[in-house]
Motif scaffolding. Structure first.
Motif, PDB file in Angstrom:
ATOM      1  N   SER A  23       0.818  -1.217   0.000  1.00 36.39           N
ATOM      2  CA  SER A  23       0.000   0.000   0.000  1.00 36.39           C
ATOM      3  C   SER A  23       0.853   1.270   0.000  1.00 36.39           C
ATOM      4  O   SER A  23       0.345   2.360  -0.242  1.00 36.39           O
ATOM      5  CB  SER A  23      -0.926   0.015   1.226  1.00 36.39           C
ATOM      6  N   GLY A  24       2.141   1.128   0.301  1.00 35.70           N
ATOM      7  CA  GLY A  24       3.023   2.284   0.351  1.00 35.70           C
ATOM      8  C   GLY A  24       2.972   3.036   1.666  1.00 35.70           C
ATOM      9  O   GLY A  24       3.643   4.051   1.835  1.00 35.70           O
ATOM     10  N   LEU A  25       2.188   2.543   2.611  1.00 37.79           N
ATOM     11  CA  LEU A  25       2.033   3.235   3.890  1.00 37.79           C
ATOM     12  C   LEU A  25       3.161   2.937   4.869  1.00 37.79           C
ATOM     13  O   LEU A  25       3.460   3.733   5.745  1.00 37.79           O
ATOM     14  CB  LEU A  25       0.688   2.868   4.523  1.00 37.79           C
ATOM     15  N   LYS A  26       3.781   1.785   4.741  1.00 37.68           N
ATOM     16  CA  LYS A  26       4.852   1.394   5.648  1.00 37.68           C
ATOM     17  C   LYS A  26       6.156   1.355   4.860  1.00 37.68           C
ATOM     18  O   LYS A  26       6.279   0.606   3.893  1.00 37.68           O
ATOM     19  CB  LYS A  26       4.546   0.026   6.254  1.00 37.68           C
ATOM     20  N   LYS A  27       7.130   2.177   5.257  1.00 36.25           N
ATOM     21  CA  LYS A  27       8.402   2.266   4.551  1.00 36.25           C
ATOM     22  C   LYS A  27       9.545   2.072   5.540  1.00 36.25           C
ATOM     23  O   LYS A  27       9.416   2.408   6.706  1.00 36.25           O
ATOM     24  CB  LYS A  27       8.542   3.623   3.868  1.00 36.25           C
TER      25      LYS A  27
END
Length: 72
Positions: A23-27
């Protein structure tokens, strides 16, 4: 997943691994001489990893995960 490497020697050495979830929320960015090993310890067991450049990046991880090989 993206790796950055020191290419000043014959054998390229990774110094940074960047990753994010689907989702791109956790990096996460892992930095240092053990970044490849630290990255593998960070991701959950049975994770699906999409490499930015698998042909190159696999060399940064192969020695950590491949314990046997068969060459004919």
């Amino acid at each position: 997943m993206q790796t950055e490497s020191d290419i000043s020697q014959e054998i390229h050495q990774p110094f940074m691994v960047c990753v994010q979830n689907r989702s791109g929320l956790k990096k996460r960015t892992v930095i240092g001489k053990d970044c490849a090993k630290d990255f593998l310890n960070y991701i959950p067991h049975n994770s699906l990893v999409c490499f930015h450049n698998l042909a190159y990046d696999i060399g940064m991880f192969a020695h950590l995960v491949i314990t046997k090989s068969l060459i004919k």
